[in-house]
Design an enzyme around this catalytic site. Structure first.
Site, PDB file in Angstrom:
ATOM      1  N   TYR A 123       0.948  -1.222   0.144  1.00  0.00           N
ATOM      2  CA  TYR A 123      -0.107  -0.008   0.125  1.00  0.00           C
ATOM      3  C   TYR A 123       0.727   1.407   0.147  1.00  0.00           C
ATOM      4  O   TYR A 123       0.324   2.212   0.109  1.00  0.00           O
ATOM      5  CB  TYR A 123      -1.019   0.055   1.083  1.00  0.00           C
ATOM      6  CG  TYR A 123      -1.989  -1.200   1.044  1.00  0.00           C
ATOM      7  CD1 TYR A 123      -3.039  -0.632  -0.150  1.00  0.00           C
ATOM      8  CD2 TYR A 123      -2.225  -2.075   1.651  1.00  0.00           C
ATOM      9  CE1 TYR A 123      -4.005  -1.632  -0.173  1.00  0.00           C
ATOM     10  CE2 TYR A 123      -3.239  -2.890   1.245  1.00  0.00           C
ATOM     11  CZ  TYR A 123      -4.280  -2.752   0.488  1.00  0.00           C
ATOM     12  OH  TYR A 123      -5.346  -3.883   0.229  1.00  0.00           O
ATOM     13  N   ASP A 153       5.165  -7.992  -1.320  1.00  0.00           N
ATOM     14  CA  ASP A 153       4.094  -8.135  -1.987  1.00  0.00           C
ATOM     15  C   ASP A 153       4.240  -8.064  -3.615  1.00  0.00           C
ATOM     16  O   ASP A 153       5.410  -8.165  -3.919  1.00  0.00           O
ATOM     17  CB  ASP A 153       3.004  -6.972  -1.451  1.00  0.00           C
ATOM     18  CG  ASP A 153       1.478  -7.344  -1.778  1.00  0.00           C
ATOM     19  OD1 ASP A 153       0.963  -7.536  -2.879  1.00  0.00           O
ATOM     20  OD2 ASP A 153       1.135  -8.002  -0.660  1.00  0.00           O
ATOM     21  N   LYS A 169       1.083 -15.021   0.997  1.00  0.00           N
ATOM     22  CA  LYS A 169      -0.013 -14.459   0.831  1.00  0.00           C
ATOM     23  C   LYS A 169      -0.533 -14.834  -0.550  1.00  0.00           C
ATOM     24  O   LYS A 169       0.312 -14.552  -1.611  1.00  0.00           O
ATOM     25  CB  LYS A 169       0.146 -12.960   0.683  1.00  0.00           C
ATOM     26  CG  LYS A 169      -1.108 -12.215   0.452  1.00  0.00           C
ATOM     27  CD  LYS A 169      -0.862 -10.614   0.396  1.00  0.00           C
ATOM     28  CE  LYS A 169      -1.835  -9.772  -0.023  1.00  0.00           C
ATOM     29  NZ  LYS A 169      -1.536  -8.390   0.118  1.00  0.00           N
ATOM     30  N   ASP A 184      -3.062 -14.256  -3.611  1.00  0.00           N
ATOM     31  CA  ASP A 184      -4.087 -13.217  -4.038  1.00  0.00           C
ATOM     32  C   ASP A 184      -4.716 -13.472  -5.170  1.00  0.00           C
ATOM     33  O   ASP A 184      -4.415 -14.471  -6.240  1.00  0.00           O
ATOM     34  CB  ASP A 184      -3.180 -12.057  -4.173  1.00  0.00           C
ATOM     35  CG  ASP A 184      -3.903 -10.614  -4.157  1.00  0.00           C
ATOM     36  OD1 ASP A 184      -5.125 -10.804  -3.755  1.00  0.00           O
ATOM     37  OD2 ASP A 184      -3.439  -9.591  -4.181  1.00  0.00           O
ATOM     38  N   CYS A 188      -6.445 -14.565  -0.167  1.00  0.00           N
ATOM     39  CA  CYS A 188      -6.699 -13.270  -0.167  1.00  0.00           C
ATOM     40  C   CYS A 188      -7.689 -12.734  -1.278  1.00  0.00           C
ATOM     41  O   CYS A 188      -7.257 -13.437  -2.465  1.00  0.00           O
ATOM     42  CB  CYS A 188      -5.633 -12.271  -0.240  1.00  0.00           C
ATOM     43  SG  CYS A 188      -5.745 -10.272  -0.323  1.00  0.00           S
ATOM     44  N   ARG A 216      -8.268 -13.076   4.219  1.00  0.00           N
ATOM     45  CA  ARG A 216      -8.661 -11.522   4.075  1.00  0.00           C
ATOM     46  C   ARG A 216     -10.221 -11.658   4.238  1.00  0.00           C
ATOM     47  O   ARG A 216     -11.066 -12.360   3.350  1.00  0.00           O
ATOM     48  CB  ARG A 216      -8.292 -10.942   3.074  1.00  0.00           C
ATOM     49  CG  ARG A 216      -9.115  -9.593   2.454  1.00  0.00           C
ATOM     50  CD  ARG A 216      -8.200  -8.570   3.354  1.00  0.00           C
ATOM     51  NE  ARG A 216      -6.938  -8.237   2.766  1.00  0.00           N
ATOM     52  CZ  ARG A 216      -6.795  -7.501   1.512  1.00  0.00           C
ATOM     53  NH1 ARG A 216      -7.562  -7.106   0.786  1.00  0.00           N
ATOM     54  NH2 ARG A 216      -5.538  -7.506   1.178  1.00  0.00           N
ATOM     55  N   ASP A 275     -10.072  -4.151  -0.387  1.00  0.00           N
ATOM     56  CA  ASP A 275      -8.622  -3.487  -0.147  1.00  0.00           C
ATOM     57  C   ASP A 275      -9.038  -2.291   0.668  1.00  0.00           C
ATOM     58  O   ASP A 275      -9.881  -1.519   0.352  1.00  0.00           O
ATOM     59  CB  ASP A 275      -8.109  -3.245  -1.524  1.00  0.00           C
ATOM     60  CG  ASP A 275      -7.421  -4.443  -2.029  1.00  0.00           C
ATOM     61  OD1 ASP A 275      -7.554  -5.564  -1.510  1.00  0.00           O
ATOM     62  OD2 ASP A 275      -6.719  -4.369  -3.078  1.00  0.00           O
TER      63      ASP A 275
END
Length: 535
Positions: free
Chosen positions: A81, A114, A214, A216, A258, A273, A277
């Protein structure tokens, strides 16, 4: 539904008030005499909605044989982020150095890299911004006392990737022809796909050393088309994929789903998650926690809830590397921190840590030790975004968060037994209260209240932890209590004057509600003992 292992379900109510349950069969053809078996449907009633939802999640966990590991609640830093996909070895090293310098204030566990480290989806190899390779970066993170984490999209591959070019037969097809169904979706009914993904995750965990992975963009890459095994479904593909990934990594590797189907992932991931977002404005915080607080009952039953990352920066903490400028004000940031504590879930920071000032580091430090229990939304059925949040009891103290999600002043209230009330953010003692507490909050504001059982003397608040677990006992004119963190101040309400204080320095604090003392630890003491003057 009581199981989520075969099809995507839906529950609805018709205009006539008829309860309807659906399963999306994904256009599977049926041979003569063949039947399809769906998931289990559960019908039940409850008088207490939050309690009933928890019991429902317990039922789902039993039916799906969920066995959660006793994980320490994940805490860490995520690159996404601030930098989006513009990351490099240098950006990782910079945040690692800044976090190491404040380790006593921010005792996080993981440094998660990420999107932006790989060549392209499907070909999970380091790109030119990570010239030493991902094992070397993971080793750097471990050398600083943290555990490395990494991001990928394992259910898909770019059409330009070497994987897709070499194995187009590994992907889900249309029902009527051999064209790819939408976005390329790996077909886990194909043995070679399972072997490929197993080897990839074994490399990530065993060889490169990553301990937080993670996963995604899952749901958008699950195609409800024709698999090699034509009895296979998108949900079966999801669960088999997660099982393969889980089986390939070390026992101490945490798997986070996620943007993934939620209940369908129960028992095959460690964390999930449960929100959208987080973005740059106040409205994004509201959108995130509308989902987080409504899904409180999943937490530590189906998986550990992930409320997405915490961002506390303003424009003063951003430079030319920032890809997501933020515009929240100080009140909104404090409410964001309050909501994050109330979630009880994963805590991942996502600012450029070297640009935060000391007051911001101090603000973040108040989240530690982290709360690990999801707050129960007492206004679940009255508010679109719950704002009366019961964080439960820590010893003799009940913790309540109140949040005004609206754009006008709003009164929030909750019922209590008789107890001492302390407002954490204002550091104000509000005296002994009976029955009901009412607070009017400004737009986007929050309050965190400690309600401590009535006693002749009690620790009613602290200054450095949002969710403290204070051990305390009052007996025969003596209060014995613990400090939660080194150097913190404990607030003690008492009916009598202090005669002596061992392990701390006590000073009286002016208040309209009886006697109040501020007790500060001396010489690193972790407990203190106050003797009160006889009546």
């Amino acid at each position: 539904f009581a199981t989520y292992e075969r099809y995507y379900p839906a529950i609805g109510v018709s205009h006539e008030g008829v309860l309807e349950a659906f399963l999306d069969m994904e256009s599977h053809p049926l041979e003569p005499g063949e039947s399809l078996v769906g998931d289990w449907l559960y019908l039940g009633t409850c008088a207490d909605i939050p309690k009933g939802l928890c019991e429902f999640a317990d039922l789902v966990a039993r039916q799906m044989q969920v066995q959660l590991k006793p994980w320490e609640m994940p805490t860490g830093h995520c690159s996404w982020y601030y930098y989006l996909d513009r990351i490099s070895e240098q950006t990782v090293a910079g945040n690692l150095a800044a976090l190491s310098a404040d380790r006593d204030k921010l005792p996080i566990r993981y440094i998660q890299i990420d999107n932006g480290w790989s060549t392209e989806p499907g070909d999970w190899e380091a790109n030119a911004r990570f010239p030493r390779g991902m094992k070397a970066v993971a080793d750097d993170i471990r050398a600083q006392g943290y555990l490395p984490g990494i991001w990928l999209m394992p259910f898909t591959a770019a059409r330009t990737s070497r994987l897709f070019q070499a194995h187009p037969d590994w992907f889900v097809k249309n029902w009527k022809n051999d064209e790819i169904y939408g976005t390329p979706s790996l077909d886990f009914s194909v043995p070679a796909v399972r072997e490929h993904i197993f080897n990839l995750f074994r490399r990530l965990s065993h060889e490169w050393g990553f301990r937080y992975i993670k996963l995604d963009a899952v749901i958008v890459n699950l195609a409800p088309g024709r698999h090699r095994d034509q009895h296979w479904t998108a949900v079966m593909n999801l669960r088999e994929g997660y099982r393969v990934m889980r089986s390939a990594v070390t026992e101490d590797t945490f798997i986070l789903g996620c943007t993934s189907p939620l209940a369908q992932s129960a028992g095959v991931v460690d964390g999930m998650r449960v929100s959208c977002d987080i973005f740059d404005r106040w409205e994004a915080v509201k959108d995130v926690f509308m989902r987080v607080f409504k899904r409180f009952y999943y937490h530590k039953r189906l998986f550990i809830n992930d409320p997405d990352c915490l961002i506390i920066r303003t424009s003063a903490n951003e430079d030319e590397e920032c890809r997501r400028p933020c515009v929240r004000n100080a009140e909104e940031i404090r409410t964001f921190v309050t909501a994050m504590a109330a979630s009880g879930g994963i805590l991942m920071l996502s600012d450029k840590m070297s640009l935060l000032d000391r007051s911001q580091i101090e603000l973040l430090s108040k989240l530690f030790p982290v709360n690990t229990e999801a707050a129960v939304p007492l206004d679940l059925m009255e508010s679109n975004v719950p704002g009366v949040l019961d964080l439960g009891r820590r010893g003799r103290t009940r913790i309540m968060a109140l949040i005004n999600w609206t754009d006008v002043d709003r009164e929030l209230r909750f019922e209590i037994n008789r107890g001492h009330v302390f407002d954490f953010w204002s550091q104000r003692y509000l005296g002994l209260c009976d029955h009901r507490i009412r607070r009017t909050l400004a737009p986007h504001a929050s309050a965190l209240l400690f309600v401590t059982d009535d006693a002749p003397a009690a620790v009613v608040g602290v200054d450095d932890c949002l969710c403290p677990a204070v051990e305390q006992e009052y007996r025969d004119g003596v209060l014995t209590a613990s400090f939660v963190k080194p150097g913190e101040k404990a607030m003690v309400a008492a009916a009598r004057e202090i005669q002596s204080c061992e392990g701390g320095r006590a000073r009286p604090v002016e208040t309209a509600f009886g006697r109040l003392y501020e007790v500060t630890a001396v010489r690193g003491a972790r407990t203190f003992r106050i003797t009160f003057k006889p009546e």
